[in-house]
Design a protein around this motif. Structure first.
Motif, mmCIF file in Angstrom:
data_model
loop_
_atom_site.group_PDB
_atom_site.id
_atom_site.type_symbol
_atom_site.label_atom_id
_atom_site.label_comp_id
_atom_site.label_asym_id
_atom_site.label_seq_id
_atom_site.Cartn_x
_atom_site.Cartn_y
_atom_site.Cartn_z
ATOM 1 N N ALA A 74 0.848 -1.194 0.000
ATOM 2 C CA ALA A 74 0.000 0.000 0.000
ATOM 3 C C ALA A 74 0.884 1.245 0.000
ATOM 4 O O ALA A 74 1.832 1.342 0.784
ATOM 5 N N GLY A 75 0.595 2.172 -0.896
ATOM 6 C CA GLY A 75 1.372 3.399 -1.014
ATOM 7 C C GLY A 75 2.468 3.341 -2.053
ATOM 8 O O GLY A 75 3.030 4.393 -2.405
ATOM 9 N N SER A 76 2.788 2.150 -2.556
ATOM 10 C CA SER A 76 3.825 2.040 -3.594
ATOM 11 C C SER A 76 3.365 2.748 -4.863
ATOM 12 O O SER A 76 2.232 2.578 -5.306
ATOM 13 N N THR A 77 4.287 3.534 -5.440
ATOM 14 C CA THR A 77 4.002 4.237 -6.691
ATOM 15 C C THR A 77 4.667 3.495 -7.837
ATOM 16 O O THR A 77 5.854 3.160 -7.773
ATOM 17 N N LEU A 78 3.906 3.239 -8.891
ATOM 18 C CA LEU A 78 4.398 2.514 -10.060
ATOM 19 C C LEU A 78 4.885 3.523 -11.081
ATOM 20 O O LEU A 78 4.106 4.356 -11.563
ATOM 21 N N LEU A 79 6.179 3.466 -11.400
ATOM 22 C CA LEU A 79 6.806 4.465 -12.262
ATOM 23 C C LEU A 79 6.968 3.946 -13.683
ATOM 24 O O LEU A 79 7.079 2.748 -13.930
ATOM 25 N N SER A 80 7.037 4.898 -14.623
ATOM 26 C CA SER A 80 7.275 4.570 -16.025
ATOM 27 C C SER A 80 8.773 4.560 -16.308
ATOM 28 O O SER A 80 9.599 4.933 -15.462
ATOM 29 N N ASN A 81 9.135 4.169 -17.529
ATOM 30 C CA ASN A 81 10.531 4.210 -17.943
ATOM 31 C C ASN A 81 11.043 5.632 -18.111
ATOM 32 O O ASN A 81 12.222 5.849 -18.346
ATOM 33 N N GLY A 83 10.400 7.645 -15.555
ATOM 34 C CA GLY A 83 10.449 8.026 -14.146
ATOM 35 C C GLY A 83 9.216 8.751 -13.657
ATOM 36 O O GLY A 83 9.222 9.327 -12.561
ATOM 37 N N ARG A 84 8.133 8.713 -14.444
ATOM 38 C CA ARG A 84 6.912 9.417 -14.044
ATOM 39 C C ARG A 84 5.951 8.469 -13.336
ATOM 40 O O ARG A 84 5.827 7.303 -13.706
ATOM 41 N N PRO A 85 5.223 8.969 -12.318
ATOM 42 C CA PRO A 85 4.236 8.136 -11.617
ATOM 43 C C PRO A 85 3.059 7.805 -12.533
ATOM 44 O O PRO A 85 2.438 8.703 -13.114
ATOM 45 N N MET A 86 2.758 6.518 -12.656
ATOM 46 C CA MET A 86 1.649 6.069 -13.497
ATOM 47 C C MET A 86 0.426 5.702 -12.659
ATOM 48 O O MET A 86 -0.688 6.117 -12.952
ATOM 49 N N MET A 87 0.639 4.901 -11.636
ATOM 50 C CA MET A 87 -0.425 4.505 -10.713
ATOM 51 C C MET A 87 0.173 4.386 -9.326
ATOM 52 O O MET A 87 1.396 4.269 -9.168
ATOM 53 N N VAL A 88 -0.701 4.400 -8.326
ATOM 54 C CA VAL A 88 -0.274 4.191 -6.950
ATOM 55 C C VAL A 88 -1.201 3.157 -6.336
ATOM 56 O O VAL A 88 -2.392 3.097 -6.667
ATOM 57 N N ILE A 89 -0.655 2.306 -5.458
ATOM 58 C CA ILE A 89 -1.493 1.338 -4.747
ATOM 59 C C ILE A 89 -2.226 2.081 -3.641
ATOM 60 O O ILE A 89 -1.642 2.473 -2.631
ATOM 61 N N ALA A 90 -3.526 2.282 -3.848
ATOM 62 C CA ALA A 90 -4.334 3.012 -2.869
ATOM 63 C C ALA A 90 -4.604 2.153 -1.640
ATOM 64 O O ALA A 90 -4.451 2.602 -0.503
ATOM 65 N N THR A 91 -5.004 0.908 -1.871
ATOM 66 C CA THR A 91 -5.249 -0.029 -0.775
ATOM 67 C C THR A 91 -4.920 -1.438 -1.257
ATOM 68 O O THR A 91 -4.983 -1.733 -2.454
ATOM 69 N N THR A 92 -4.575 -2.299 -0.327
ATOM 70 C CA THR A 92 -4.413 -3.720 -0.637
ATOM 71 C C THR A 92 -4.716 -4.526 0.615
ATOM 72 O O THR A 92 -4.293 -4.162 1.712
ATOM 73 N N THR A 93 -5.467 -5.606 0.450
ATOM 74 C CA THR A 93 -5.760 -6.490 1.575
ATOM 75 C C THR A 93 -4.815 -7.693 1.578
ATOM 76 O O THR A 93 -4.976 -8.608 2.381
ATOM 77 N N VAL A 94 -3.843 -7.677 0.672
ATOM 78 C CA VAL A 94 -2.752 -8.643 0.651
ATOM 79 C C VAL A 94 -1.487 -7.885 1.036
ATOM 80 O O VAL A 94 -1.259 -6.771 0.555
ATOM 81 N N GLU A 95 -0.663 -8.453 1.888
ATOM 82 C CA GLU A 95 0.454 -7.708 2.477
ATOM 83 C C GLU A 95 1.408 -7.144 1.432
ATOM 84 O O GLU A 95 1.840 -6.000 1.529
ATOM 85 N N TYR A 96 1.758 -7.940 0.428
ATOM 86 C CA TYR A 96 2.703 -7.472 -0.573
ATOM 87 C C TYR A 96 2.469 -8.220 -1.889
ATOM 88 O O TYR A 96 1.812 -9.258 -1.928
ATOM 89 N N HIS A 97 3.059 -7.675 -2.974
ATOM 90 C CA HIS A 97 2.910 -8.233 -4.311
ATOM 91 C C HIS A 97 4.282 -8.277 -4.981
ATOM 92 O O HIS A 97 5.180 -7.512 -4.655
ATOM 93 N N ASP A 98 4.419 -9.164 -5.977
ATOM 94 C CA ASP A 98 5.717 -9.472 -6.584
ATOM 95 C C ASP A 98 6.037 -8.581 -7.783
ATOM 96 O O ASP A 98 5.156 -8.266 -8.588
#
Length: 208
Positions: A74-81, A83-98
């Protein structure tokens, strides 16, 4: 369009993606995409491109380097090639993702599990199928995210693909920070535990 009784936002898209199937959709800036693991232990392979110019796309390297961690939470920002923010994890009910397990392919299945698996459908096939509709090909594939997938890293750097940490009804919600085209493979892998050896459907909900 309809109002979702469980959210104050307007639901503009709601679809069940069958087991083993591809999916592609444009998510506009400000909208959210919720990915729901309906039956549990289902990996969802994920790519995204800037809708206006798909030469700019998700970058695992930039995302990992910026947050200093290989897992997405939660809170991780997904960046483009770029370096720009594309999406952010607003919420997740799973602790982490790969971020590093990659997408299964006919070639990798053959290498890992034997020649008899070569004809099995794989995530790369799904990505190619969906991307072809937008004029993209294999050169446009980059390292993907695996939502709900559990890829532990040992102290010596070894990777494993083990039972997922998801469960029925758990989800991850992403907020678009720009207009993006999301491409998904609802993973068909049956040779390792990432889908509990039984691929199942997932649900995609986009809200404004």
């Amino acid at each position: 369009m309809r109002e979702d009784l469980n959210a104050s936002e307007l639901v503009i898209y709601d679809e069940i993606v069958p087991a083993r199937a591809p999916w592609m959709y444009d998510v506009l800036a400000g909208q959210t995409l919720e990915i729901i693991d309906l039956e549990g232990n289902q990996a969802v392979d994920f790519l995204m491109y800037v809708t206006a110019d798909d030469a700019e796309r998700y970058s695992a390297q930039d995302t990992i380097a910026a947050q200093g961690n290989i897992f997405l939470r939660a809170g991780s920002t997904l960046l483009s090639n770029e370096g720009r923010p594309m999406m952010v994890i607003a919420t997740t009910t799973v602790e982490y993702h790969d971020t590093i397990g990659g997408a299964c392919s006919c070639e990798s299945n053959t290498l890992r599990y034997g020649h008899h698996t070569k004809s099995q459908h794989a995530c790369v096939d799904n990505f190619l199928d969906a991307n072809a509709r937008a004029g993209r090909n294999k050169r446009d594939m980059v390292s993907n995210i695996n939502w709900f997938m559990n890829v532990p890293v040992e102290a010596d750097g070894a990777l494993g693909i083990v039972d997922g940490i998801s469960a029925p009804g758990l989800s991850v919600t992403l907020k678009a920070l720009m207009d993006v085209t999301v491409v998904v493979s609802n993973c068909p892998q049956i040779n390792n535990p990432c889908n509990g050896f039984n691929p199942t459907p997932v649900r995609m909900v986009i809200r404004a």
